[in-house]
Scaffold this motif. Structure first.
Motif, PDB file in Angstrom:
ATOM      1  N   LEU A 102       0.822  -1.207   0.000  1.00 19.79           N
ATOM      2  CA  LEU A 102       0.000   0.000   0.000  1.00 19.79           C
ATOM      3  C   LEU A 102       0.857   1.258   0.000  1.00 19.79           C
ATOM      4  O   LEU A 102       0.556   2.238  -0.700  1.00 19.79           O
ATOM      5  N   LEU A 103       1.956   1.217   0.735  1.00 19.89           N
ATOM      6  CA  LEU A 103       2.835   2.382   0.837  1.00 19.89           C
ATOM      7  C   LEU A 103       3.785   2.514  -0.346  1.00 19.89           C
ATOM      8  O   LEU A 103       4.558   3.467  -0.414  1.00 19.89           O
ATOM      9  N   GLY A 104       3.726   1.570  -1.257  1.00 20.42           N
ATOM     10  CA  GLY A 104       4.613   1.629  -2.411  1.00 20.42           C
ATOM     11  C   GLY A 104       6.027   1.169  -2.117  1.00 20.42           C
ATOM     12  O   GLY A 104       6.937   1.347  -2.940  1.00 20.42           O
ATOM     13  N   LYS A 105       6.235   0.565  -0.944  1.00 18.84           N
ATOM     14  CA  LYS A 105       7.575   0.072  -0.600  1.00 18.84           C
ATOM     15  C   LYS A 105       7.872  -1.252  -1.279  1.00 18.84           C
ATOM     16  O   LYS A 105       9.024  -1.673  -1.353  1.00 18.84           O
ATOM     17  N   SER A 106       6.840  -1.932  -1.730  1.00 19.89           N
ATOM     18  CA  SER A 106       7.014  -3.231  -2.347  1.00 19.89           C
ATOM     19  C   SER A 106       5.992  -3.397  -3.456  1.00 19.89           C
ATOM     20  O   SER A 106       4.916  -2.775  -3.430  1.00 19.89           O
ATOM     21  N   GLY A 107       6.316  -4.248  -4.421  1.00 22.58           N
ATOM     22  CA  GLY A 107       5.379  -4.544  -5.493  1.00 22.58           C
ATOM     23  C   GLY A 107       4.581  -5.793  -5.185  1.00 22.58           C
ATOM     24  O   GLY A 107       4.737  -6.422  -4.138  1.00 22.58           O
ATOM     25  N   ILE A 108       3.699  -6.148  -6.119  1.00 24.09           N
ATOM     26  CA  ILE A 108       2.903  -7.375  -6.010  1.00 24.09           C
ATOM     27  C   ILE A 108       3.561  -8.422  -6.891  1.00 24.09           C
ATOM     28  O   ILE A 108       3.709  -8.231  -8.098  1.00 24.09           O
ATOM     29  N   TYR A 109       3.974  -9.523  -6.294  1.00 22.84           N
ATOM     30  CA  TYR A 109       4.664 -10.584  -7.018  1.00 22.84           C
ATOM     31  C   TYR A 109       3.773 -11.823  -7.057  1.00 22.84           C
ATOM     32  O   TYR A 109       3.316 -12.293  -6.017  1.00 22.84           O
ATOM     33  N   LEU A 110       3.543 -12.335  -8.253  1.00 24.53           N
ATOM     34  CA  LEU A 110       2.672 -13.487  -8.437  1.00 24.53           C
ATOM     35  C   LEU A 110       3.423 -14.587  -9.194  1.00 24.53           C
ATOM     36  O   LEU A 110       4.469 -14.363  -9.786  1.00 24.53           O
TER      37      LEU A 110
END
Length: 354
Positions: free
Chosen positions: A124-132
């Motif tokens: 949410l804070l943009g510190k990490s991406g979404i990895y699938l």
């Protein structure tokens, strides 16, 4: 009325209002401009400045974010007159993010968050991406998106960890034979090497196989009898002629495996770190794991992952693959038959390569 002015006239009037401290009038004019020219970078930046000056930081954040998006739509090119405005917007967005982070920390301290919830906050804070999961050859739907598994859920882990000292003794004997390890990524000169990179044919990342492409390497198993026997009760993903692979995976000092995805998502990769002389890590998705000798880690390699040995000596893990526990016996049989049929038809091993 100022709303009857041309776009340029309204932009100039908005600037005059802003200089005079009439922030709401300036904002209204800029919003009217942006209805007609939603990607006007100058107007978006000025709207952010106006909202910031008025103390409306959330509205300012939206305007500055829209300005950054407009800039990217323009291939990231910024006209000389807007460079300071862009830098100011970026600095304020970072300031707002720190404030938001501090607010969340005050409401839900990081030390008290569950692991998965903490990941959701970082996203949410943009510190990490979404990895699938993004396997390069075969995708099985409906499997949970788990990066690292809890090893306590696997009843064979403690028994394997208890054999670490014996396995290490066998490894050290193999390491004394410098020719025993071969590059993990072998170069196939009979095929195009379009995706080749510096580790192909490079022994910075090398392997000593006990099982390879689903077959026992009898000579190597004889050199490491304790290690070979340790897999009698482990649910290796047996795909005739293709899997499992069981190997000592070696990374030389400073060697780094670049980000990549595995071939299929019906398996998990397991590491038993046997020789970890210093800092060395494995990143899977948005989680970083630091190897510890004798402590198994289990992860989904169909999620983007990379690794590096930052120590000044060689790092070795015992690497092997197992069935994902979520697959039923019927599904395992179906996958085995299906991948075997593809391999027979194409003449290529689905679960080999990189």
């Amino acid at each position: 009325m100022t709303t009857n002015l041309s776009l340029e006239g309204r932009k100039k009037a908005a600037f005059d209002h802003a200089r005079a401290g009439r922030f709401e009038d300036a904002a209204n004019l800029l919003l009217s401009v942006l209805k007609q020219a939603p990607h006007d970078l100058g107007s978006l930046l000025l709207l952010g400045d106006v909202r910031h000056a008025a103390g409306k930081t959330q509205d300012a954040s939206r305007a500055y974010t829209a300005a950054m998006q407009a800039m990217q739509l323009g291939n990231g090119q910024v006209a000389p007159g807007y460079q300071q405005g862009v830098q100011r917007a970026q600095a304020r967005l970072a300031e707002y993010a720190r404030g938001y982070d501090a607010f969340i920390e005050s409401e839900l301290p990081k030390a008290k968050r569950s692991k998965r919830f903490d990941q959701s906050v970082d996203i949410l804070l943009g510190k990490s991406g979404i990895y699938l999961q993004q396997p390069t050859k075969y995708y099985f739907p409906g499997l949970p998106q788990i990066q690292f598994y809890d090893t306590s859920e696997f009843d064979w882990v403690s028994g394997l960890e208890a054999k670490t000292a014996d396995i290490k003794r066998e490894l050290m004997a193999v390491l004394s034979d410098h020719a025993a390890f071969k590059p993990y990524l072998e170069r196939d000169n009979s095929q195009p090497n379009v995706k080749s990179h510096e580790l192909v044919g490079n022994d910075d990342w090398s392997a000593f196989y006990l099982w390879k492409d689903g077959e026992r390497v009898e000579e190597n198993c004889a050199r490491c009898p304790v290690t070979a026997a340790a897999f009698d009760n482990i649910p290796l993903d047996r795909l005739p002629g293709q899997a499992p692979s069981v190997l000592f995976s070696l990374l030389k000092p400073g060697a780094q495996i670049p980000p990549h995805h595995g071939l299929i998502n019906t398996r998990l990769i397991c590491h038993l770190p046997v020789l970890v002389p210093g800092p060395a890590w494995l990143r899977v998705g948005n989680e970083v794991h630091h190897w510890q000798e004798g402590k198994v880690c289990i992860f989904d390699d169909s999620v983007e992952h990379e690794a590096k040995n930052e120590a000044d000596q060689t790092r070795v893990v015992l690497l092997f693959d197992i069935w994902r526990p979520e697959l039923s016996l019927q599904e395992r049989e179906e996958v085995t038959k299906f991948l075997g049929a593809i391999s027979a038809y194409s003449g290529e091993k689905v679960v080999s390569g990189n």
